[in-house]
Design a protein around this motif. Sequence first.
Motif, PDB file in Angstrom:
ATOM      1  N   LEU A 111     -10.321   0.773 -10.831  1.00  0.00           N
ATOM      2  CA  LEU A 111      -9.140  -1.075 -11.547  1.00  0.00           C
ATOM      3  C   LEU A 111      -9.418  -2.354 -10.972  1.00  0.00           C
ATOM      4  O   LEU A 111      -9.900  -1.897 -10.206  1.00  0.00           O
ATOM      5  N   ASN A 112      -9.833  -3.574 -11.525  1.00  0.00           N
ATOM      6  CA  ASN A 112      -9.727  -4.662 -10.687  1.00  0.00           C
ATOM      7  C   ASN A 112      -8.179  -5.153 -11.126  1.00  0.00           C
ATOM      8  O   ASN A 112      -8.282  -5.415 -12.983  1.00  0.00           O
ATOM      9  N   THR A 113      -7.627  -5.185 -10.700  1.00  0.00           N
ATOM     10  CA  THR A 113      -6.433  -5.745 -11.248  1.00  0.00           C
ATOM     11  C   THR A 113      -5.992  -7.628  -9.572  1.00  0.00           C
ATOM     12  O   THR A 113      -6.337  -7.548  -8.616  1.00  0.00           O
ATOM     13  N   GLY A 114      -5.006  -7.963 -10.437  1.00  0.00           N
ATOM     14  CA  GLY A 114      -4.500  -8.743  -9.014  1.00  0.00           C
ATOM     15  C   GLY A 114      -5.144 -10.842  -9.191  1.00  0.00           C
ATOM     16  O   GLY A 114      -5.046 -10.653 -11.015  1.00  0.00           O
ATOM     17  N   PRO A 115      -3.681 -11.167  -8.986  1.00  0.00           N
ATOM     18  CA  PRO A 115      -4.117 -12.993  -9.236  1.00  0.00           C
ATOM     19  C   PRO A 115      -4.879 -14.067  -9.343  1.00  0.00           C
ATOM     20  O   PRO A 115      -4.724 -14.406 -10.474  1.00  0.00           O
TER      21      PRO A 115
ATOM     22  N   GLY B  76      -5.113 -14.170   1.431  1.00  0.00           N
ATOM     23  CA  GLY B  76      -4.902 -15.190   0.577  1.00  0.00           C
ATOM     24  C   GLY B  76      -7.207 -14.818   0.168  1.00  0.00           C
ATOM     25  O   GLY B  76      -7.153 -15.532  -1.131  1.00  0.00           O
ATOM     26  N   ARG B  77      -8.258 -14.329   0.325  1.00  0.00           N
ATOM     27  CA  ARG B  77      -8.993 -13.988   0.729  1.00  0.00           C
ATOM     28  C   ARG B  77      -9.724 -13.136  -0.453  1.00  0.00           C
ATOM     29  O   ARG B  77     -10.402 -13.196  -1.380  1.00  0.00           O
ATOM     30  N   SER B  78      -9.488 -11.895   0.970  1.00  0.00           N
ATOM     31  CA  SER B  78      -9.471 -10.557   0.111  1.00  0.00           C
ATOM     32  C   SER B  78      -9.010  -9.832  -0.322  1.00  0.00           C
ATOM     33  O   SER B  78      -7.979 -10.547  -1.058  1.00  0.00           O
ATOM     34  N   ASP B  79     -10.297  -9.342  -0.945  1.00  0.00           N
ATOM     35  CA  ASP B  79      -9.088  -8.052  -1.944  1.00  0.00           C
ATOM     36  C   ASP B  79      -8.975  -6.863  -1.368  1.00  0.00           C
ATOM     37  O   ASP B  79      -9.117  -6.697  -0.204  1.00  0.00           O
ATOM     38  N   VAL B  80      -8.486  -6.112  -2.318  1.00  0.00           N
ATOM     39  CA  VAL B  80      -7.812  -5.119  -1.150  1.00  0.00           C
ATOM     40  C   VAL B  80      -8.566  -3.988  -1.962  1.00  0.00           C
ATOM     41  O   VAL B  80      -8.363  -3.710  -3.513  1.00  0.00           O
ATOM     42  N   ASP B  81      -9.379  -3.334  -1.052  1.00  0.00           N
ATOM     43  CA  ASP B  81     -10.046  -2.550  -1.461  1.00  0.00           C
ATOM     44  C   ASP B  81      -9.507  -0.791  -0.999  1.00  0.00           C
ATOM     45  O   ASP B  81      -9.109  -0.428  -0.470  1.00  0.00           O
TER      46      ASP B  81
ATOM     47  N   PRO C 262       2.773  -5.559  -8.082  1.00  0.00           N
ATOM     48  CA  PRO C 262       3.005  -7.682  -7.522  1.00  0.00           C
ATOM     49  C   PRO C 262       1.856  -6.863  -6.213  1.00  0.00           C
ATOM     50  O   PRO C 262       2.405  -6.240  -5.298  1.00  0.00           O
ATOM     51  N   CYS C 263       0.051  -7.569  -6.863  1.00  0.00           N
ATOM     52  CA  CYS C 263      -0.336  -7.577  -5.500  1.00  0.00           C
ATOM     53  C   CYS C 263      -0.267  -8.923  -4.397  1.00  0.00           C
ATOM     54  O   CYS C 263      -0.632  -9.957  -5.487  1.00  0.00           O
ATOM     55  N   PRO C 264       0.119  -8.665  -3.209  1.00  0.00           N
ATOM     56  CA  PRO C 264       0.128  -9.686  -2.125  1.00  0.00           C
ATOM     57  C   PRO C 264      -1.533 -10.487  -2.262  1.00  0.00           C
ATOM     58  O   PRO C 264      -1.195 -11.501  -1.119  1.00  0.00           O
ATOM     59  N   ALA C 265      -2.747  -9.776  -2.396  1.00  0.00           N
ATOM     60  CA  ALA C 265      -3.474 -10.118  -2.038  1.00  0.00           C
ATOM     61  C   ALA C 265      -4.719 -10.375  -3.772  1.00  0.00           C
ATOM     62  O   ALA C 265      -3.963 -10.741  -4.309  1.00  0.00           O
ATOM     63  N   ALA C 266      -5.794 -11.859  -3.069  1.00  0.00           N
ATOM     64  CA  ALA C 266      -6.128 -11.848  -4.309  1.00  0.00           C
ATOM     65  C   ALA C 266      -6.687 -10.578  -5.270  1.00  0.00           C
ATOM     66  O   ALA C 266      -6.539 -11.226  -6.229  1.00  0.00           O
TER      67      ALA C 266
ATOM     68  N   LEU D  97       1.542  -1.211  -0.299  1.00  0.00           N
ATOM     69  CA  LEU D  97      -0.131   0.107  -0.500  1.00  0.00           C
ATOM     70  C   LEU D  97       1.063   1.378  -0.028  1.00  0.00           C
ATOM     71  O   LEU D  97       0.850   2.411  -0.195  1.00  0.00           O
ATOM     72  N   GLU D  98       2.188   1.189   1.010  1.00  0.00           N
ATOM     73  CA  GLU D  98       2.902   2.567   0.814  1.00  0.00           C
ATOM     74  C   GLU D  98       3.577   3.020  -0.538  1.00  0.00           C
ATOM     75  O   GLU D  98       3.573   3.670  -0.803  1.00  0.00           O
ATOM     76  N   GLU D  99       3.670   1.679  -1.610  1.00  0.00           N
ATOM     77  CA  GLU D  99       4.498   1.935  -2.656  1.00  0.00           C
ATOM     78  C   GLU D  99       2.829   1.930  -3.870  1.00  0.00           C
ATOM     79  O   GLU D  99       3.280   2.988  -4.625  1.00  0.00           O
ATOM     80  N   LEU D 100       1.883   1.903  -3.125  1.00  0.00           N
ATOM     81  CA  LEU D 100       0.542   2.261  -4.297  1.00  0.00           C
ATOM     82  C   LEU D 100       0.476   3.556  -4.340  1.00  0.00           C
ATOM     83  O   LEU D 100       0.004   4.206  -5.248  1.00  0.00           O
ATOM     84  N   VAL D 101       0.434   3.902  -2.640  1.00  0.00           N
ATOM     85  CA  VAL D 101       0.442   5.304  -2.358  1.00  0.00           C
ATOM     86  C   VAL D 101       1.332   6.263  -2.830  1.00  0.00           C
ATOM     87  O   VAL D 101       1.263   6.770  -3.969  1.00  0.00           O
TER      88      VAL D 101
END
Length: 270
Positions: free
Chosen positions: A108-112, A47-52, A79-83, A15-19
Amino acid sequence: MSRPSLPPPELRAYLEELVRRTSAVCGDRLASVLAVGSLALGDYRHGRSDVDVTVVVDPALPRADLIPLAETLAHPALPCPAAGLELVVYTADFAARPSGEAGYLLDLNTGPALPERAGYDPADASDFWYVIDRSIAHQAGLPLYGAPARDVIAAPDRPTVLAALRASVREHADGDGHLADNRVLNGCRATVHCRTGHWFPKRRAGEIVAASEPAFGPLIAEALRSFERPRAKAAVLPADDVREFLAWVAARVEEAAEAAGVRARAPRDG
């Protein structure tokens, strides 16, 4: 009910890098970056939740900046560490007024575990998701940068939120693209919000509804156990039981909506 003052440790560097990247693109046009959803409500499950995340910018931000913003935040460039990451950008003037519209500049929706999507036209989206997200953000948004949530995100009024919940429950009743445990727990959260006007974490809402509605206790207990697992290992819940429960939830939402004077037509939802 306690709220987190910091993101979970496993997300802080991300989140720090996202900001940092968002600030690099938006510069002095950036007003606020907020963690919302499960992060704000204290219900994030790694491993379950998204980062909103909700981003609020000055209306003068050049629209041409939205594409490089999406590119620099997209997985795996970041790289997104969450779902997944679900990030929405609003202008400050839109976010500051109550609205039943989607109203975003960028979705934006993105991630593994998420299909990649960068949307720039809110006419293409279902309004109710954004109404609910902004209502949660106003109540509990966790500031990562800039102004606090309540200074930049207006709370949609109760009739607007109830109309959005009506559309949300209808979406979850259809079941397409939604895990069964999430459908059940979202139904619990909608029910508790109708009763209290307050957003609760999904797991706490599940406990509340299970205690007050023992007929649904076994199904909710299964959903809660499944919610502890990664998405790929989510339990298959009895389809008939899920449908019956969501029909009951829809009736509770309808009662609350009628009491609030909400017309039968929900916000545009597709």
